[in-house]
Design a protein around this motif. Structure first.
Motif, PDB file in Angstrom:
ATOM      1  N   ASN A 150       0.802  -1.222   0.000  1.00  0.00           N
ATOM      2  CA  ASN A 150       0.000   0.000   0.000  1.00  0.00           C
ATOM      3  C   ASN A 150       0.835   1.272   0.000  1.00  0.00           C
ATOM      4  O   ASN A 150       0.284   2.380  -0.052  1.00  0.00           O
ATOM      5  CB  ASN A 150      -0.955   0.006   1.199  1.00  0.00           C
ATOM      6  N   LYS A 156      -2.491   0.264  -4.014  1.00  0.00           N
ATOM      7  CA  LYS A 156      -3.412   0.462  -2.891  1.00  0.00           C
ATOM      8  C   LYS A 156      -4.848   0.686  -3.354  1.00  0.00           C
ATOM      9  O   LYS A 156      -5.791   0.095  -2.801  1.00  0.00           O
ATOM     10  CB  LYS A 156      -2.947   1.657  -2.042  1.00  0.00           C
ATOM     11  N   SER A 160      -7.152  -5.353  -6.518  1.00  0.00           N
ATOM     12  CA  SER A 160      -8.041  -6.007  -5.550  1.00  0.00           C
ATOM     13  C   SER A 160      -7.215  -6.640  -4.436  1.00  0.00           C
ATOM     14  O   SER A 160      -5.992  -6.788  -4.557  1.00  0.00           O
ATOM     15  CB  SER A 160      -8.871  -7.077  -6.253  1.00  0.00           C
ATOM     16  N   TRP A 161      -7.882  -7.060  -3.360  1.00  0.00           N
ATOM     17  CA  TRP A 161      -7.148  -7.685  -2.258  1.00  0.00           C
ATOM     18  C   TRP A 161      -6.502  -8.995  -2.709  1.00  0.00           C
ATOM     19  O   TRP A 161      -5.410  -9.356  -2.246  1.00  0.00           O
ATOM     20  CB  TRP A 161      -8.066  -7.901  -1.053  1.00  0.00           C
ATOM     21  N   LYS A 164      -3.335  -8.210  -4.518  1.00  0.00           N
ATOM     22  CA  LYS A 164      -2.287  -7.842  -3.557  1.00  0.00           C
ATOM     23  C   LYS A 164      -1.640  -9.086  -2.948  1.00  0.00           C
ATOM     24  O   LYS A 164      -0.430  -9.097  -2.686  1.00  0.00           O
ATOM     25  CB  LYS A 164      -2.873  -6.944  -2.467  1.00  0.00           C
TER      26      LYS A 164
END
Length: 210
Positions: A150, A156, A160-161, A164
């Motif tokens: 992030n 960030k 998407s999560w 990441k």
């Protein structure tokens, strides 16, 4: 399309909420020194990061946007490590290597010199892997350096999560394979593929690249 202008509020740039869900029907501009920009501005780190975020937001093709974010994020990490030589490389040894006197090429090679990343050719990385750039050794952390996903605004706000997670764990694989995982954005497809990490333990291979 409606226009969103990102500008400073107080001492910081205010990033709109739910930015990732507003890409398709908005264009984006950065307000800096009284002018509007939609491309990278290479000034201080904050302005550069926000301008890259704006440029990424204006790429409406999803695949091209993912690739742009990936490559520019690698550039930002490289500017620190290569541009500032944070690891203090001399004769292919980082400062930790020189203390222990047992290995070359930092994190790309094991301390006993018996294993190396397959993308390490003549003491240089020939691949762009974002996860490899993100991870740093404990000695660097003790010096106060710490990199998080992030810290890169494009990642960030626009990944998407799940993407990441890929960015953190996809070590030692090719850029092309990495980008495919990001584009598919699927834990199922990611999980069933063999993790062919690029570590080799072939003495002949190591001899050939010296």
């Amino acid at each position: 399309m409606r226009k969103i202008i990102i500008k400073k509020v107080g001492e910081k740039y205010k990033i709109p909420k739910f930015l990732r869900y507003r890409l398709w029907n908005h264009t984006f501009k950065l307000e800096y020194n009284g002018k509007l920009y939609d491309k990278e501005v290479k000034d201080n780190k904050e302005v550069r990061q926000v301008s890259l975020l704006v440029e990424a937001c204006n790429i409406k093709n999803r695949k091209k946007r993912i690739e742009f974010i990936y490559d520019r994020s690698c550039d930002l990490f490289d500017d620190d490590f290569y541009g500032c030589n944070l690891c203090e490389f001399k004769n292919n040894q980082c400062f930790v290597n020189r203390v222990h006197g047992k290995s070359l090429d930092g994190c790309c090679r094991s301390r006993d010199n018996k294993s190396a990343c397959k993308y390490l050719i003549k003491h240089r990385c020939t691949n762009r892997n974002l996860a490899c750039k993100l991870h740093i050794c404990s000695f660097m952390k003790n010096r106060g350096y710490k990199y998080r996903l992030n810290d890169i605004l494009m990642i960030k706000y626009l990944y998407s999560w799940k993407q990441k997670v890929f960015c953190y764990f996809n070590l030692f694989i090719s850029r092309e394979r990495f980008l495919k995982d990001l584009y598919q954005n699927s834990f199922i497809l990611w999980g069933i593929k063999p993790r062919r990490h690029g570590i080799v333990k072939d003495k002949n291979y190591l001899e050939n690249i010296k």
